[in-house]
Design a protein around this motif. Structure first.
Motif, PDB file in Angstrom:
ATOM      1  N   LEU A   1     -45.572  45.810 -69.644  1.00  0.00           N
ATOM      2  CA  LEU A   1     -44.974  44.627 -70.343  1.00  0.00           C
ATOM      3  C   LEU A   1     -45.144  43.396 -69.304  1.00  0.00           C
ATOM      4  O   LEU A   1     -44.616  43.448 -68.180  1.00  0.00           O
ATOM      5  N   ARG A   2     -45.956  42.345 -69.469  1.00  0.00           N
ATOM      6  CA  ARG A   2     -46.272  41.238 -68.469  1.00  0.00           C
ATOM      7  C   ARG A   2     -45.531  39.960 -68.788  1.00  0.00           C
ATOM      8  O   ARG A   2     -45.131  39.681 -69.817  1.00  0.00           O
ATOM      9  N   ALA A   3     -45.365  39.243 -67.563  1.00  0.00           N
ATOM     10  CA  ALA A   3     -44.613  37.985 -67.672  1.00  0.00           C
ATOM     11  C   ALA A   3     -45.658  37.178 -68.470  1.00  0.00           C
ATOM     12  O   ALA A   3     -46.734  37.261 -68.375  1.00  0.00           O
ATOM     13  N   GLY A   4     -45.007  36.245 -69.356  1.00  0.00           N
ATOM     14  CA  GLY A   4     -45.903  35.587 -70.342  1.00  0.00           C
ATOM     15  C   GLY A   4     -45.937  36.255 -71.602  1.00  0.00           C
ATOM     16  O   GLY A   4     -46.296  35.381 -72.721  1.00  0.00           O
ATOM     17  N   ASP A   5     -45.884  37.581 -71.972  1.00  0.00           N
ATOM     18  CA  ASP A   5     -45.683  37.955 -73.184  1.00  0.00           C
ATOM     19  C   ASP A   5     -44.496  37.321 -73.876  1.00  0.00           C
ATOM     20  O   ASP A   5     -43.540  36.967 -73.575  1.00  0.00           O
ATOM     21  N   VAL A   6     -44.552  37.366 -75.365  1.00  0.00           N
ATOM     22  CA  VAL A   6     -43.734  37.139 -76.175  1.00  0.00           C
ATOM     23  C   VAL A   6     -43.815  38.185 -77.237  1.00  0.00           C
ATOM     24  O   VAL A   6     -44.607  38.310 -77.932  1.00  0.00           O
ATOM     25  N   LEU A   7     -42.559  39.002 -77.356  1.00  0.00           N
ATOM     26  CA  LEU A   7     -42.397  40.076 -77.911  1.00  0.00           C
ATOM     27  C   LEU A   7     -41.592  39.662 -79.276  1.00  0.00           C
ATOM     28  O   LEU A   7     -40.948  38.908 -79.387  1.00  0.00           O
ATOM     29  N   THR A   8     -42.142  40.519 -80.389  1.00  0.00           N
ATOM     30  CA  THR A   8     -41.310  40.639 -81.733  1.00  0.00           C
ATOM     31  C   THR A   8     -40.862  41.844 -81.723  1.00  0.00           C
ATOM     32  O   THR A   8     -41.597  42.980 -81.677  1.00  0.00           O
ATOM     33  N   ALA A   9     -39.526  42.120 -82.153  1.00  0.00           N
ATOM     34  CA  ALA A   9     -38.905  43.180 -82.369  1.00  0.00           C
ATOM     35  C   ALA A   9     -38.577  43.543 -83.760  1.00  0.00           C
ATOM     36  O   ALA A   9     -38.222  42.850 -84.476  1.00  0.00           O
ATOM     37  N   THR A  10     -38.661  44.593 -84.001  1.00  0.00           N
ATOM     38  CA  THR A  10     -38.503  45.206 -85.419  1.00  0.00           C
ATOM     39  C   THR A  10     -37.581  46.448 -85.257  1.00  0.00           C
ATOM     40  O   THR A  10     -38.098  47.419 -84.740  1.00  0.00           O
TER      41      THR A  10
ATOM     42  N   TYR B   1     -42.671  43.336 -59.622  1.00  0.00           N
ATOM     43  CA  TYR B   1     -41.612  42.566 -60.197  1.00  0.00           C
ATOM     44  C   TYR B   1     -41.323  41.145 -59.937  1.00  0.00           C
ATOM     45  O   TYR B   1     -40.647  40.439 -60.413  1.00  0.00           O
ATOM     46  N   ARG B   2     -41.726  40.940 -58.593  1.00  0.00           N
ATOM     47  CA  ARG B   2     -41.263  39.729 -57.969  1.00  0.00           C
ATOM     48  C   ARG B   2     -42.251  38.857 -57.161  1.00  0.00           C
ATOM     49  O   ARG B   2     -42.190  37.577 -56.830  1.00  0.00           O
ATOM     50  N   ASP B   3     -43.576  39.374 -56.994  1.00  0.00           N
ATOM     51  CA  ASP B   3     -44.448  38.924 -56.148  1.00  0.00           C
ATOM     52  C   ASP B   3     -45.875  38.581 -56.842  1.00  0.00           C
ATOM     53  O   ASP B   3     -46.567  39.500 -57.212  1.00  0.00           O
ATOM     54  N   PRO B   4     -45.923  37.359 -57.426  1.00  0.00           N
ATOM     55  CA  PRO B   4     -47.151  37.203 -58.238  1.00  0.00           C
ATOM     56  C   PRO B   4     -48.499  37.638 -57.708  1.00  0.00           C
ATOM     57  O   PRO B   4     -49.427  37.822 -58.272  1.00  0.00           O
TER      58      PRO B   4
ATOM     59  N   THR C   1     -37.455  37.300 -81.586  1.00  0.00           N
ATOM     60  CA  THR C   1     -38.641  37.349 -80.755  1.00  0.00           C
ATOM     61  C   THR C   1     -38.039  37.052 -79.460  1.00  0.00           C
ATOM     62  O   THR C   1     -36.783  36.537 -79.336  1.00  0.00           O
ATOM     63  N   PHE C   2     -38.831  37.294 -78.665  1.00  0.00           N
ATOM     64  CA  PHE C   2     -38.179  37.482 -77.029  1.00  0.00           C
ATOM     65  C   PHE C   2     -39.264  36.904 -76.100  1.00  0.00           C
ATOM     66  O   PHE C   2     -40.197  37.837 -75.850  1.00  0.00           O
ATOM     67  N   PRO C   3     -39.071  35.907 -75.485  1.00  0.00           N
ATOM     68  CA  PRO C   3     -40.104  35.590 -74.385  1.00  0.00           C
ATOM     69  C   PRO C   3     -39.879  36.331 -72.852  1.00  0.00           C
ATOM     70  O   PRO C   3     -38.610  36.437 -72.493  1.00  0.00           O
ATOM     71  N   VAL C   4     -40.893  36.819 -72.480  1.00  0.00           N
ATOM     72  CA  VAL C   4     -40.758  37.608 -71.257  1.00  0.00           C
ATOM     73  C   VAL C   4     -41.184  36.722 -70.370  1.00  0.00           C
ATOM     74  O   VAL C   4     -42.371  36.578 -69.959  1.00  0.00           O
ATOM     75  N   GLU C   5     -40.492  36.109 -69.281  1.00  0.00           N
ATOM     76  CA  GLU C   5     -40.506  35.147 -68.372  1.00  0.00           C
ATOM     77  C   GLU C   5     -40.362  35.941 -67.011  1.00  0.00           C
ATOM     78  O   GLU C   5     -39.608  36.601 -66.721  1.00  0.00           O
TER      79      GLU C   5
ATOM     80  N   SER D   1     -52.944  43.823 -58.370  1.00  0.00           N
ATOM     81  CA  SER D   1     -52.718  45.273 -58.946  1.00  0.00           C
ATOM     82  C   SER D   1     -53.547  45.489 -60.054  1.00  0.00           C
ATOM     83  O   SER D   1     -54.220  44.807 -60.660  1.00  0.00           O
ATOM     84  N   GLU D   2     -53.466  46.820 -60.597  1.00  0.00           N
ATOM     85  CA  GLU D   2     -54.047  47.191 -61.491  1.00  0.00           C
ATOM     86  C   GLU D   2     -53.597  46.475 -62.859  1.00  0.00           C
ATOM     87  O   GLU D   2     -54.226  46.470 -63.906  1.00  0.00           O
ATOM     88  N   PHE D   3     -52.653  45.844 -63.187  1.00  0.00           N
ATOM     89  CA  PHE D   3     -51.793  45.290 -64.205  1.00  0.00           C
ATOM     90  C   PHE D   3     -52.373  43.779 -64.372  1.00  0.00           C
ATOM     91  O   PHE D   3     -52.315  43.280 -65.193  1.00  0.00           O
ATOM     92  N   GLY D   4     -52.732  43.264 -63.122  1.00  0.00           N
ATOM     93  CA  GLY D   4     -53.014  41.688 -62.685  1.00  0.00           C
ATOM     94  C   GLY D   4     -51.932  40.936 -63.354  1.00  0.00           C
ATOM     95  O   GLY D   4     -52.631  39.590 -63.280  1.00  0.00           O
ATOM     96  N   ALA D   5     -50.831  41.125 -63.332  1.00  0.00           N
ATOM     97  CA  ALA D   5     -49.900  40.199 -63.651  1.00  0.00           C
ATOM     98  C   ALA D   5     -48.297  40.740 -63.189  1.00  0.00           C
ATOM     99  O   ALA D   5     -48.446  42.134 -62.903  1.00  0.00           O
ATOM    100  N   VAL D   6     -47.400  39.987 -62.829  1.00  0.00           N
ATOM    101  CA  VAL D   6     -46.029  40.500 -62.862  1.00  0.00           C
ATOM    102  C   VAL D   6     -45.718  41.263 -64.095  1.00  0.00           C
ATOM    103  O   VAL D   6     -46.063  40.996 -65.257  1.00  0.00           O
ATOM    104  N   ILE D   7     -45.077  42.453 -64.025  1.00  0.00           N
ATOM    105  CA  ILE D   7     -44.743  43.303 -65.159  1.00  0.00           C
ATOM    106  C   ILE D   7     -43.335  43.479 -64.985  1.00  0.00           C
ATOM    107  O   ILE D   7     -42.593  43.408 -64.094  1.00  0.00           O
ATOM    108  N   ALA D   8     -42.745  43.882 -66.027  1.00  0.00           N
ATOM    109  CA  ALA D   8     -41.161  44.104 -66.179  1.00  0.00           C
ATOM    110  C   ALA D   8     -40.945  45.542 -66.069  1.00  0.00           C
ATOM    111  O   ALA D   8     -41.555  46.552 -66.140  1.00  0.00           O
TER     112      ALA D   8
END
Length: 167
Positions: free
Chosen positions: A107-116, A27-30, A5-9, A36-43
């Motif tokens: 990939l948005r700030a606040g997501d929590v990823l699970t990796a397999t 990537y830096r300005d909330p 698991t990987f928190p995207v902060e 933007s079309e993404f609606g949140a900070v993205i990675a």
């Protein structure tokens, strides 16, 4: 290997973008990102590679009191090559050859990823100096907290059958 698991902060995204010299306001300005079309900070692209920093077993992280294979020549006493348990089979060397990322959604700030991570394809080619080249792929799927596939990362490693002839 990625952490399970990987928190995207936001702060991780900001520091990653700075480290690669990318000043994109997404990537830096909330406030900018929210409009933007993404609606949140993205990675930025390749950000999921930072998940290794959350993996306590990540092979390139030094561990107190244990020899470590880092980026220098024998930095702490581990020798890589024939008989050392390092490199690649047959006494040859191994290296990271390729990395590919496929983005299925932002990939948005606040997501929590699970990796397999699973093995991918393997193949061989005849080399000129180190004998047979043996390629192997690993595939890591990153899913967000809703189970949605966000990124697929494919890495390719290559090792030689034997150490390369110096000629």
């Amino acid at each position: 290997m990625a952490a399970k698991t990987f928190p995207v902060e936001f702060s991780h995204i900001l520091m990653f973008a700075r480290s690669i010299g990318d000043d994109n306001p997404l990537y830096r300005d909330p406030e900018h990102a929210k409009a933007s079309e993404f609606g949140a900070v993205i990675a930025p692209p390749t950000f999921v590679q930072a998940s290794a920093q959350f993996d306590p077993d990540y092979g390139l992280r030094p561990k107190i009191g244990k020899p470590w294979f880092g980026s220098g020549k024998e930095p702490t006493g581990i020798r890589r090559g024939p008989g050392s348990g390092g490199g690649g089979g047959g006494g040859g060397g191994g290296l990271h050859a390729e990395q590919h990322y496929e983005y299925h959604r932002p990939l948005r700030a606040g997501d929590v990823l699970t990796a397999t991570t699973t093995p991918g394809k393997t193949w061989e080619k005849e080399g000129k100096r180190g004998g047979k080249l043996m390629f192997s792929e690993s595939v890591t799927e990153y899913r967000n907290q809703d189970g949605e596939l966000v990124v697929t990362a494919k890495g390719v490693g290559v090792r030689t059958e034997r150490p390369a002839d110096p000629t």
